[in-house]
Motif scaffolding. Structure first.
Motif, PDB file in Angstrom:
ATOM      1  N   LYS A 443       0.847  -1.191   0.000  1.00 10.48           N
ATOM      2  CA  LYS A 443       0.000   0.000   0.000  1.00 10.48           C
ATOM      3  C   LYS A 443       0.879   1.236   0.000  1.00 10.48           C
ATOM      4  CE  LYS A 443      -3.936   2.352   1.942  1.00 10.48           C
ATOM      5  NZ  LYS A 443      -5.259   2.180   2.571  1.00 10.48           N
ATOM      6  N   ALA A 444       0.550   2.179  -0.872  1.00  9.80           N
ATOM      7  CA  ALA A 444       1.305   3.427  -0.966  1.00  9.80           C
ATOM      8  C   ALA A 444       0.443   4.598  -0.533  1.00  9.80           C
ATOM      9  CB  ALA A 444       1.796   3.642  -2.394  1.00  9.80           C
ATOM     10  N   TYR A 445       1.004   5.458   0.288  1.00  8.37           N
ATOM     11  CA  TYR A 445       0.378   6.727   0.667  1.00  8.37           C
ATOM     12  C   TYR A 445       1.116   7.824  -0.095  1.00  8.37           C
ATOM     13  CZ  TYR A 445      -1.924   4.188   4.441  1.00  8.37           C
ATOM     14  OH  TYR A 445      -2.696   3.298   5.159  1.00  8.37           O
ATOM     15  N   VAL A 446       0.371   8.562  -0.923  1.00  4.77           N
ATOM     16  CA  VAL A 446       0.992   9.500  -1.859  1.00  4.77           C
ATOM     17  C   VAL A 446       0.497  10.922  -1.610  1.00  4.77           C
ATOM     18  CG1 VAL A 446       1.208  10.116  -4.300  1.00  4.77           C
ATOM     19  CG2 VAL A 446       1.276   7.709  -3.619  1.00  4.77           C
ATOM     20  N   VAL A 447       1.449  11.861  -1.619  1.00  3.58           N
ATOM     21  CA  VAL A 447       1.129  13.284  -1.630  1.00  3.58           C
ATOM     22  C   VAL A 447       1.477  13.814  -3.020  1.00  3.58           C
ATOM     23  CG1 VAL A 447       1.615  15.559  -0.648  1.00  3.58           C
ATOM     24  CG2 VAL A 447       1.579  13.528   0.833  1.00  3.58           C
ATOM     25  N   VAL A 448       0.492  14.375  -3.700  1.00  4.51           N
ATOM     26  CA  VAL A 448       0.675  14.866  -5.064  1.00  4.51           C
ATOM     27  C   VAL A 448       1.183  16.312  -5.031  1.00  4.51           C
ATOM     28  CG1 VAL A 448      -0.515  15.354  -7.241  1.00  4.51           C
ATOM     29  CG2 VAL A 448      -1.123  13.330  -5.909  1.00  4.51           C
ATOM     30  N   LYS A 449       2.017  16.649  -6.002  1.00  2.65           N
ATOM     31  CA  LYS A 449       2.525  18.016  -6.106  1.00  2.65           C
ATOM     32  C   LYS A 449       1.379  18.997  -6.342  1.00  2.65           C
ATOM     33  CE  LYS A 449       7.038  16.687  -7.963  1.00  2.65           C
ATOM     34  NZ  LYS A 449       7.935  16.716  -9.139  1.00  2.65           N
ATOM     35  N   GLN A 450       1.547  20.206  -5.817  1.00  2.00           N
ATOM     36  CA  GLN A 450       0.509  21.215  -5.931  1.00  2.00           C
ATOM     37  C   GLN A 450       0.160  21.471  -7.399  1.00  2.00           C
ATOM     38  OE1 GLN A 450       1.417  24.822  -3.871  1.00  2.00           O
ATOM     39  NE2 GLN A 450      -0.618  25.695  -4.126  1.00  2.00           N
ATOM     40  N   GLY A 451      -1.131  21.401  -7.703  1.00  2.00           N
ATOM     41  CA  GLY A 451      -1.599  21.638  -9.059  1.00  2.00           C
ATOM     42  C   GLY A 451      -1.542  20.426  -9.962  1.00  2.00           C
ATOM     43  N   ALA A 452      -0.934  19.325  -9.490  1.00  2.00           N
ATOM     44  CA  ALA A 452      -0.815  18.126 -10.326  1.00  2.00           C
ATOM     45  C   ALA A 452      -1.995  17.194 -10.092  1.00  2.00           C
ATOM     46  CB  ALA A 452       0.489  17.406 -10.030  1.00  2.00           C
ATOM     47  N   GLN A 453      -2.274  16.383 -11.073  1.00  2.00           N
ATOM     48  CA  GLN A 453      -3.311  15.370 -10.958  1.00  2.00           C
ATOM     49  C   GLN A 453      -2.779  14.052 -11.505  1.00  2.00           C
ATOM     50  OE1 GLN A 453      -6.788  16.872 -13.006  1.00  2.00           O
ATOM     51  NE2 GLN A 453      -7.574  17.849 -11.153  1.00  2.00           N
ATOM     52  N   VAL A 454      -3.098  12.965 -10.815  1.00  2.00           N
ATOM     53  CA  VAL A 454      -2.687  11.642 -11.260  1.00  2.00           C
ATOM     54  C   VAL A 454      -3.614  10.623 -10.619  1.00  2.00           C
ATOM     55  CG1 VAL A 454      -1.014  11.276  -9.394  1.00  2.00           C
ATOM     56  CG2 VAL A 454      -0.725  10.070 -11.578  1.00  2.00           C
ATOM     57  N   SER A 455      -3.895   9.557 -11.318  1.00  2.00           N
ATOM     58  CA  SER A 455      -4.772   8.516 -10.792  1.00  2.00           C
ATOM     59  C   SER A 455      -3.958   7.407 -10.148  1.00  2.00           C
ATOM     60  CB  SER A 455      -5.624   7.919 -11.902  1.00  2.00           C
ATOM     61  OG  SER A 455      -4.813   7.174 -12.811  1.00  2.00           O
ATOM     62  N   ALA A 456      -4.612   6.624  -9.302  1.00  2.00           N
ATOM     63  CA  ALA A 456      -3.956   5.474  -8.684  1.00  2.00           C
ATOM     64  C   ALA A 456      -3.521   4.478  -9.747  1.00  2.00           C
ATOM     65  CB  ALA A 456      -4.901   4.815  -7.681  1.00  2.00           C
ATOM     66  N   VAL A 457      -4.352   4.273 -10.755  1.00  2.00           N
ATOM     67  CA  VAL A 457      -4.021   3.321 -11.820  1.00  2.00           C
ATOM     68  C   VAL A 457      -2.762   3.756 -12.561  1.00  2.00           C
ATOM     69  CG1 VAL A 457      -4.793   2.343 -14.019  1.00  2.00           C
ATOM     70  CG2 VAL A 457      -6.388   2.517 -12.093  1.00  2.00           C
ATOM     71  N   ALA A 458      -2.632   5.053 -12.815  1.00  3.11           N
ATOM     72  CA  ALA A 458      -1.445   5.554 -13.514  1.00  3.11           C
ATOM     73  C   ALA A 458      -0.180   5.306 -12.704  1.00  3.11           C
ATOM     74  CB  ALA A 458      -1.605   7.040 -13.819  1.00  3.11           C
ATOM     75  N   LEU A 459      -0.267   5.491 -11.389  1.00  2.00           N
ATOM     76  CA  LEU A 459       0.898   5.250 -10.539  1.00  2.00           C
ATOM     77  C   LEU A 459       1.213   3.762 -10.432  1.00  2.00           C
ATOM     78  CD1 LEU A 459       0.351   7.837  -7.650  1.00  2.00           C
ATOM     79  CD2 LEU A 459       1.872   8.011  -9.629  1.00  2.00           C
ATOM     80  N   GLN A 460       0.180   2.946 -10.395  1.00  2.00           N
ATOM     81  CA  GLN A 460       0.409   1.504 -10.376  1.00  2.00           C
ATOM     82  C   GLN A 460       1.113   1.059 -11.646  1.00  2.00           C
ATOM     83  OE1 GLN A 460      -3.672   0.394  -9.739  1.00  2.00           O
ATOM     84  NE2 GLN A 460      -3.344  -0.109  -7.572  1.00  2.00           N
ATOM     85  N   TRP A 462       2.990   2.880 -13.503  1.00  2.00           N
ATOM     86  CA  TRP A 462       4.344   3.451 -13.458  1.00  2.00           C
ATOM     87  C   TRP A 462       5.314   2.484 -12.782  1.00  2.00           C
ATOM     88  CZ3 TRP A 462       6.346   7.902 -15.515  1.00  2.00           C
ATOM     89  CH2 TRP A 462       7.569   8.348 -15.024  1.00  2.00           C
ATOM     90  N   VAL A 463       4.878   1.908 -11.666  1.00  2.00           N
ATOM     91  CA  VAL A 463       5.733   0.964 -10.945  1.00  2.00           C
ATOM     92  C   VAL A 463       5.831  -0.359 -11.694  1.00  2.00           C
ATOM     93  CG1 VAL A 463       6.057  -0.299  -8.778  1.00  2.00           C
ATOM     94  CG2 VAL A 463       5.195   2.053  -8.738  1.00  2.00           C
ATOM     95  N   LYS A 464       4.722  -0.843 -12.220  1.00  2.00           N
ATOM     96  CA  LYS A 464       4.730  -2.101 -12.965  1.00  2.00           C
ATOM     97  C   LYS A 464       5.731  -2.067 -14.114  1.00  2.00           C
ATOM     98  CE  LYS A 464      -0.127  -3.485 -12.324  1.00  2.00           C
ATOM     99  NZ  LYS A 464      -1.407  -3.706 -13.051  1.00  2.00           N
ATOM    100  N   ASP A 465       5.853  -0.903 -14.773  1.00  6.61           N
ATOM    101  CA  ASP A 465       6.730  -0.784 -15.938  1.00  6.61           C
ATOM    102  C   ASP A 465       8.204  -0.676 -15.561  1.00  6.61           C
ATOM    103  OD1 ASP A 465       4.402   1.315 -17.841  1.00  6.61           O
ATOM    104  OD2 ASP A 465       4.571  -0.872 -17.622  1.00  6.61           O
TER     105      ASP A 465
END
Length: 510
Positions: A443-460, A462-465
């Protein structure tokens, strides 16, 4: 207890001064069956003599480019060729570096770069994974013509294999082992299989041979003891395929990681014809042991160890009844203590292994300070907590933040580092969350940069690749801020407590 391989008549290590693991595995067995190859469309039996020819072919090729002490990678799945690659490297006096086919670019780059590995024995699939990270040698295209190659004159403490840990307290560290390592595994492997080497024994594991559990708890000890080993590929564990492999290979002895056992149990699987089942990596519990006796027809023998010093404790139902919740007794040849500070204690403390054990690492590759920190006086510290119960060792928990998921030990730091390379991620903390099937999920707890948007699937993705496919965070929760120390370190214990609370309340934030 019966006599065990690797030990003398008094239960002490029997290690000759001059020793080569390649010679141990190929010692004068001629036409005897070495490998049952189930990786192709039909079964292929490979004798020790045939395996030796493969080894000599690879060794001849390597001698043109490799000197003693050079690191050579092996990026191959379970197969006779994988065994031959390691044996050939050891035969030349070089150091083999096992690599996993599920590693992506970043995971391969970190291990190849840290070890200074320039050449990797692989196949077309592995070459595609490597890209330009190292020189890929197609091991399956090496010619087999020519005479035998002499074994390098290596000593028991000469380096032979560099196995990377899962990075439990930072980036993965390379545990460097000498040629005595294989001998050091033999008594524990024999115990965990109720004295492996009986008439008709045949050994297999679904665990990949890129890990110490597959390579040195199964493949190489089988060869050293003259027990046929089954080579079979499973991209993912499948109950029906597991049953097919056991039947087709006439398997009698299996090392099942705990997750595989749980999947078999969940499928109400029955397996006949086994003589022994060993399991290690995490405690099983009384319910699983009861199921094993009923569904597998054997008492599952649990064992304990780690990459730095493996197979140090084991159960052995042929010699003593197991104790539910415990991981066995010390394997002869090892001295194990539970330490309270610097002193052994009868209460709970850190599990430690006395120096001088044959499978103990020479040290961490190019990390003298971390090597020194691994020891306290004459004791190698495991980072695990345990307690003695009537001569049995009970595993209590981990002192570090390692995540045990589906039988893999996953270090959070490598996943955090990967997520931090995403342009939208400001900070991240990774912990294990209890999971009924996998023991823990990432399980990952993520703080996103101000003004940025990203989905959990996109981050998953990212790591898979970039890392091993099993280590991506199956759950991601976005927070405004992470708990931090005054020096800016994430306080993982608070995140762990949050994950535990979510588990209790049934929450699953993504």
């Amino acid at each position: 207890m019966q006599s065990l391989p690797g030990l003398d008549g008094q239960g002490r290590w029997d290690i000759p001064a001059r020793l080569n693991m390649g010679r141990q595995c190929l010692s004068q067995r001629g036409d005897a069956l070495a490998v049952i190859d189930l990786t192709g469309p039909s079964r292929r039996d490979v004798s020790f003599a045939e395996l030796g020819v493969m080894v000599d072919g690879l060794a001849r090729a390597l001698l043109w480019r490799v000197q003693a002490g050079d690191r050579v990678g092996v990026l191959l799945s379970q197969s006779p060729l994988c065994l031959a690659a390691h044996l050939a490297i050891w035969k030349t006096g070089a150091i083999s570096v096992p690599l996993f086919k599920l590693f992506k670019h970043d995971a391969l780059a970190s291990r190849l770069g840290d070890s200074g590995t320039k050449i990797v024995l692989t196949d077309a699939e592995g070459a595609a994974l490597l890209g330009d990270l190292a020189e890929a040698w197609m091991a399956d295209e090496v010619g087999l013509d020519g005479g035998p190659v002499d074994f390098a004159d290596t000593g028991a403490d000469d380096p032979a294999v560099l196995i990377y840990t899962s990075g439990t307290t930072g980036t993965p560290k390379g545990a460097l082992h000498g040629h005595r390592m294989l001998t050091g595994h033999l008594p524990g492997v024999a115990m965990s299989h109720d004295y492996l080497g009986q008439q008709g024994d045949c050994l297999w594991t679904p665990a990949d041979w890129a890990w110490i559990g597959g390579l040195f708890d199964v493949a190489m000890p089988a060869l050293a003891l003259g027990v046929p080993v089954v080579a079979a590929r499973m991209a993912k564990f499948d109950v029906a395929e597991c049953q097919r492999i056991i039947t087709a290979g006439h398997v009698r002895n299996v090392f099942f990681p705990p997750t595989a056992l749980r999947m078999l149990k969940a499928a109400d699987a029955q397996i006949d014809g086994l003589r022994s089942v060993a399991s290690g990596g995490e405690p099983l519990g009384a319910q699983m042991l009861d199921w094993g006796r009923e569904a597998l027809g054997v008492q599952i023998n649990e064992f304990y160890g780690q990459t730095e010093c493996n197979m140090v404790a084991s159960s052995c139902s042929a010699s003593f009844a197991p104790q539910a919740g415990c991981i066995g007794k010390p394997v002869p040849g090892f001295e194990i203590a539970v330490l309270d500070g610097d002193m052994p204690t009868d209460g709970e403390g850190e599990i430690a292994v006395k120096r001088g054990a044959a499978p103990m690492m020479l040290g961490y590759w190019n990390r003298p300070e971390e090597t020194a920190a691994k020891y306290r006086g004459d004791w190698m510290l495991t980072g695990d907590r345990g307690v003695w119960e009537g001569g049995f060792l009970r595993f209590v928990g981990r002192e570090d933040d390692v995540i045990t998921s589906s039988g893999y030990r996953i270090g959070p730091a490598e996943i955090e580092d990967c997520l931090l390379t995403h342009p939208a991620v400001a900070t991240v903390g990774v912990v294990g969350k209890p999971d009924a099937l996998r023991t823990e999920l990432v399980k990952a707890y993520v703080v996103v940069k101000q003004g940025a948007q990203v989905s959990a699937v996109a981050l998953q993705d990212w790591v898979k690749d970039r890392l091993a496919s099993y280590s991506y965070p199956r759950e991601i929760e976005f927070l405004e801020a992470l708990p931090m120390t005054v020096t800016g370190k994430v306080i993982r214990r608070e995140l762990k407590a949050r994950a535990m609370a979510d588990q209790t309340s049934g929450l699953n934030r993504k």
